[in-house]
Design a protein around this motif. Structure first.
Motif, PDB file in Angstrom:
ATOM      1  N   LEU A 123       9.781  -4.147   9.928  1.00 15.34           N
ATOM      2  CA  LEU A 123       8.750  -4.912  10.619  1.00 15.34           C
ATOM      3  C   LEU A 123       8.427  -6.215   9.875  1.00 15.34           C
ATOM      4  O   LEU A 123       8.209  -7.259  10.497  1.00 15.34           O
ATOM      5  CB  LEU A 123       7.481  -4.064  10.765  1.00 15.34           C
ATOM      6  N   GLN A 124       8.406  -6.136   8.545  1.00 14.49           N
ATOM      7  CA  GLN A 124       8.140  -7.335   7.744  1.00 14.49           C
ATOM      8  C   GLN A 124       9.218  -8.386   7.949  1.00 14.49           C
ATOM      9  O   GLN A 124       8.925  -9.581   8.085  1.00 14.49           O
ATOM     10  CB  GLN A 124       8.053  -6.960   6.265  1.00 14.49           C
ATOM     11  N   ASN A 125      10.474  -7.949   7.989  1.00 13.97           N
ATOM     12  CA  ASN A 125      11.574  -8.890   8.182  1.00 13.97           C
ATOM     13  C   ASN A 125      11.532  -9.545   9.559  1.00 13.97           C
ATOM     14  O   ASN A 125      11.811 -10.738   9.701  1.00 13.97           O
ATOM     15  CB  ASN A 125      12.912  -8.171   7.993  1.00 13.97           C
ATOM     16  N   ILE A 126      11.177  -8.755  10.588  1.00 18.24           N
ATOM     17  CA  ILE A 126      11.064  -9.329  11.937  1.00 18.24           C
ATOM     18  C   ILE A 126       9.925 -10.333  11.992  1.00 18.24           C
ATOM     19  O   ILE A 126      10.058 -11.421  12.561  1.00 18.24           O
ATOM     20  CB  ILE A 126      10.855  -8.214  12.983  1.00 18.24           C
ATOM     21  N   GLU A 127       8.800  -9.981  11.370  1.00 18.66           N
ATOM     22  CA  GLU A 127       7.629 -10.869  11.369  1.00 18.66           C
ATOM     23  C   GLU A 127       7.929 -12.176  10.640  1.00 18.66           C
ATOM     24  O   GLU A 127       7.530 -13.256  11.086  1.00 18.66           O
ATOM     25  CB  GLU A 127       6.450 -10.149  10.702  1.00 18.66           C
ATOM     26  N   ASN A 128       8.646 -12.071   9.520  1.00 12.61           N
ATOM     27  CA  ASN A 128       8.946 -13.261   8.717  1.00 12.61           C
ATOM     28  C   ASN A 128      10.238 -13.957   9.146  1.00 12.61           C
ATOM     29  O   ASN A 128      10.642 -14.939   8.517  1.00 12.61           O
ATOM     30  CB  ASN A 128       9.068 -12.880   7.232  1.00 12.61           C
TER      31      ASN A 128
END
Length: 314
Positions: free
Chosen positions: A82-87
């Motif tokens: 989720l962090q990678n998608i958000e960033n």
């Protein structure tokens, strides 16, 4: 790409389930929802089993531990995704990848062992009901849990240490949404024969062994149920292990489906998509299976909800 020692670079690239940008918000929302449901559902099972004295039995003791492991299982992979998608990033550090490998293998192995221990608990409850409290005493339950944790930790540590010995190319793209062990071994630039042998032996011993134990327990359970004369007695005996049997079926069928689909298609993206079933969907469904099929859990939930309602300010 030039090969280099595994200490000469600091990051991998997780390509995820899809590289299409328009699908990223949908994937983010879907996995965030499933993650929150998983954490809330399993946390609720833990709180209910702890707070209700009627559930202080071996079966629910192991169930609360299974719920804890399921939360750890999803928390190992989903937050980073989720962090990678958000960033809008695909990067994971080398250290982060190693940590994912360790806790992923540890959680999967512990899930397997706990399901086996729970099958043994149901075997004793149905086949030797008069001796159940004597056999499944707190000391044995604690010992079974401790052995499960130790075996899972040793297996995970062995695989992790062997991955640390591998040499990777300087830019490693993993066609997955987390650092899956088999993917990492395939991408190594050094010889991986020993890693593959250990993975194969571990799969046979630490996956096949517990599964054989579950099959043996349920073969004895079925034999005992068949000897019960009344239909109502048979149904009552079977209902005590129906939830566990459903979880076992879901866990092993989804795990087997991942490897069969990977072998049939030879596609890493297909394998990653199939992995969602046992890494995300199965831990999410487990609380629902136990709460919907279990009268004790439903009564405890109503009791806890009633207490919360009475304590809430009017």
């Amino acid at each position: 790409m030039e090969p280099g020692n595994n200490t000469q670079f600091s990051e991998f690239f997780l390509l995820g389930l899809s590289e299409e940008q328009e699908l990223q918000p949908l994937i983010f929302g879907l996995f965030l929802s499933m993650y929150l449901i998983t954490v809330f559902g399993n946390l609720l099972i833990i709180l209910v089993t702890i707070s209700d004295s009627h559930l202080h039995t071996p079966m629910y003791f192991f169930l609360s531990n299974l719920s804890f492991v399921d939360m750890c299982f999803t928390s190992t992979t989903i937050p980073k995704m989720l962090q990678n998608i958000e960033n809008q990033s695909k990067v994971i550090t080398y250290e982060g990848c190693i940590i994912q490998v360790f806790f992923y293998i540890f959680s999967a192995g512990l899930d397997d062992f706990l399901l086996t221990v729970m099958a043994y608990d149901r075997f004793v409850a149905i086949c030797q009901p008069l001796h159940y409290k004597v056999i499944m005493n707190p000391r044995l339950c604690g010992l079974l849990l401790l052995v499960s944790w130790i075996m899972s930790a040793m297996n995970s540590l062995l695989h992790t240490l062997m991955v640390l010995q591998l040499t990777f190319c300087r830019e490693v793209e993993i066609l997955h949404f987390f650092c899956e062990l088999n993917q990492m071994v395939q991408l190594a630039c050094s010889d991986t024969f020993l890693n593959n042998m250990v993975m194969y032996l571990a799969s046979v011993l630490l996956a096949g062994g517990p599964f054989a134990g579950i099959l043996y327990s349920y073969s004895k359970i079925v034999s005992s149920i068949r000897r019960i004369s009344s239909t109502q007695g048979k149904f009552k005996a079977f209902s005590t292990c129906a939830s566990h049997l459903s979880v076992v079926f879901l866990f092993y069928c989804t795990s087997l489906g991942v490897y069969l689909s990977s072998a049939a298609t030879h596609s890493s993206h297909s394998s990653a998509t199939a992995s969602v079933m046992y890494t995300v969907v199965t831990p999410m469904l487990n609380p629902f299976i136990y709460s919907l099929r279990n009268k004790d859990i439903k009564r405890a939930l109503k009791r806890v909800c009633g207490i919360v309602y009475m304590c809430s300010p009017s």
